[in-house]
Write an enzyme that holds these catalytic residues in place. Structure first.
Site, short mmCIF file in Angstrom:
data_model
loop_
_atom_site.label_atom_id
_atom_site.label_comp_id
_atom_site.label_asym_id
_atom_site.label_seq_id
_atom_site.Cartn_x
_atom_site.Cartn_y
_atom_site.Cartn_z
N LYS A 78 0.86 -1.20 0.00
CA LYS A 78 0.00 0.00 0.00
C LYS A 78 0.89 1.24 0.00
O LYS A 78 1.89 1.28 0.72
CB LYS A 78 -0.90 -0.04 1.24
CG LYS A 78 -1.95 1.05 1.31
CD LYS A 78 -2.80 0.87 2.57
CE LYS A 78 -3.88 1.93 2.70
NZ LYS A 78 -4.70 1.74 3.92
N SER A 153 -9.53 1.77 2.93
CA SER A 153 -8.69 2.51 2.01
C SER A 153 -7.64 1.63 1.32
O SER A 153 -7.05 2.06 0.34
CB SER A 153 -7.98 3.63 2.75
OG SER A 153 -7.13 3.10 3.77
N SER A 177 -9.64 -0.44 7.22
CA SER A 177 -9.11 -0.39 5.86
C SER A 177 -8.43 -1.64 5.32
O SER A 177 -8.11 -1.70 4.14
CB SER A 177 -8.15 0.78 5.72
OG SER A 177 -8.90 1.94 5.55
N1 GLN Z 1 -13.03 4.21 6.48
C1 GLN Z 1 -12.25 4.63 7.58
C2 GLN Z 1 -11.88 6.08 7.43
O1 GLN Z 1 -12.19 6.64 6.45
C3 GLN Z 1 -11.07 3.75 7.75
C4 GLN Z 1 -9.81 4.22 7.16
C5 GLN Z 1 -8.63 3.33 7.48
O2 GLN Z 1 -8.74 2.32 8.14
N2 GLN Z 1 -7.48 3.77 7.01
O3 GLN Z 1 -11.30 6.67 8.29
#
Ligand code: GLN
Length: 489
Positions: A78, A153, A177
């Site tokens: 990532k 994400s 994420s």
């Molecule tokens: N959807 C969550 C957010 O927008 C999780 C993001 C993440 O785990 N990086 O913060």
């Protein structure tokens, strides 16, 4: 079977037997990436030359008698994790030309083992999102249906693993994420306990919940990767100085006799697609057949997780992103009048709308007069959420829940309404706020799209999750079905 379709376990067996080389395996993955990228857009940077050099070195190491569980295994990373000498953008325009000066600790560990980096995957900018639509490098598509999101994400990593562009991938999980995209793409994703794997070299989002973890084709593969990346790190004071379990030990389990599984009623109520509910309850029946005792439990504070997460996360984000000022890090703007103008312009052009929204919400929540009403109160409720989970997990071995309230949604469907997007985290944010290990495992299909179940374990009890999930996987075949991506000419 093409080599890029192999799991870690299968690849390493073939490498050890001398049937294939790391160069064959790496070439197969790179070809698949190059073939599918025009349709999926899972990657931000493809490091073909570096990957082939690393594969050659891995082959030489093997030829000289070396061996390790990941020697010569190609993987994707990532793009909010630093890999020395390669661009690290966090999917933000502000970092589009930033070259990582060092390896994240987890990358250094993988490099030592001889794993081969293929490139960097797409994400929501700075990992803020649940769809991989908020990227300065365009939207990633779900390989099961190109009109749908892969989740986020870590959407690029999840799409890439599902589409066999790599043998495994790394993601980060701050509030779901790793687990949510794994569920949307029909693969395995583990968020380890907070403090089990080092955050050094991750581009920080919410420092109190960020954790890196594996995204893989099987549970066993996740255990193999976790065995390498887990452990104490002098560069991350929040990692615990505690021995890493042998994550492969529980993979030998033959049944689940004596295991107590909790089904939290709050995760099966309104808002959950009835089809997903049915599928996850079938998975629960399967665990019973394997010998587990399943009982209903209650976690009444669950409903506060989203509001609490969306105070704490923007607060930490507003502080962590202060370093992207165009001077230390971030976009440099040429024509500036003074220092303030430099900050304004750099951040104005460097950041996308969701990042700006979070910085503003966080700055507001932390400002004097509001700090006690929002931030401090959110931290208190967070403690309640954690305590409640710890109490329930002292009575059962793990919790079984859906990972997501529905299957992967259509591109553009939720993106116009930030609140709707925030609600995507409903089942994944509690374990993040509490720092508990949680894993998403494929458990069925609805409308030809994959569905995942979430297993939440006790702090530092990843081993239990691996054991249960592996036995479930061995007794079902949900992870055998693969998406077919149509090649558009
Ligand atoms: N959807 C969550 C957010 O927008 C999780 C993001 C993440 O785990 N990086 O913060």
């Amino acid at each position: 079977m093409n080599l890029n379709e192999l799991t870690i376990k299968e690849s390493i067996e073939k490498l050890r037997a001398g049937e294939i080389t790391s160069q064959d395996l790496t070439e197969a993955c790179l070809s698949q990436i190059e073939k599918l990228e025009p349709m999926l857009n899972a990657c931000i940077t493809i490091a073909r030359d570096e990957a082939m050099i690393a594969a050659k070195q891995a082959d030489a190491r093997r030829a000289s008698g070396e061996d390790s569980p990941l020697l010569g295994i190609p993987y994707l990373v990532k793009d909010n994790i630093l890999t020395k000498g390669v661009r690290a953008t966090a999917a933000s325009k502000s970092l589009e030309n930033y070259i990582a000066p060092y390896d994240a600790t987890i990358i250094a560990k993988l490099r030592k083992q001889g794993a081969v980096i293929l490139g960097k995957t797409n994400l929501d900018e700075f990992a803020h999102g649940a769809s991989t639509e908020n990227s300065a490098f365009d939207v990633t598509k779900n390989p099961w249906d190109l009109t749908r999101v892969p989740g986020g994400s870590s959407g690029g990593s999840a799409a890439a693993v599902a589409a066999n562009m790599c043998i495994f991938a790394l993601g980060t999980d701050t509030g779901g994420s790793i687990r949510q995209p794994a569920s949307f793409c029909g693969i395995v994703g583990l968020k380890p306990t907070y403090g089990r794997a080092s955050r050094n070299g991750l581009i920080a989002m919410t420092s109190s919940t960020d954790v890196p973890g594996p995204i893989t084709k099987t549970v066993e593969d996740a255990a193999i990767v976790m065995g390498v990346i887990a452990g104490h790190d002098d560069f991350d004071a929040t990692t615990l100085n505690m021995e890493v379990d042998n994550y492969l030990k529980n993979l030998e389990l033959k049944d689940l006799k004596g295991l107590r599984v909790g089904l939290p009623s709050e995760y099966f109520s309104e808002g959950l697609d009835p089809k997903i509910k049915e599928i996850v309850l079938e998975a629960s029946d399967k665990l019973i057949k394997l010998g587990a005792k399943v009982e209903e439990v209650s976690l009444p504070h669950t409903k506060y997780s989203i509001p609490v997460y969306y105070i704490i996360t923007p607060s930490e984000v507003s502080s962590n992103l202060a370093r992207f000022d165009g001077l230390k890090y971030g976009k440099k703007v040429e024509e500036i009048k003074n220092l303030e103008d430099a900050y304004l312009k750099s951040r104005g052009v460097g950041f996308g709308p969701e990042v700006k929204r979070r910085i503003m919400i966080g700055t507001y929540a932390l400002s004097s007069g509001y700090y006690d009403a929002y931030y401090v109160r959110a931290q208190k409720v967070r403690t309640k959420i954690r305590q409640e989970l710890d109490v329930v997990l002292s009575k059962v071995d793990l919790l079984l829940t859906p990972t997501t309230p529905h299957i992967a949604f259509k591109i553009g469907e939720q993106n116009k309404d930030p609140l709707k997007m925030y609600l995507e985290d409903i089942f994944v944010s509690p374990a993040s706020l509490a720092g508990l290990p949680a894993m998403s495992v494929p458990c069925g299909f609805s409308d030809n799209m994959p569905v995942g179940m979430q297993l939440i374990g006790k702090r530092f009890d990843e081993q239990m999750l691996f054991g249960v999930a592996n036995l479930y996987e061995k007794n079902t075949d949900w992870n055998k079905k693969k998406p077919e991506v149509k090649i558009e000419e």
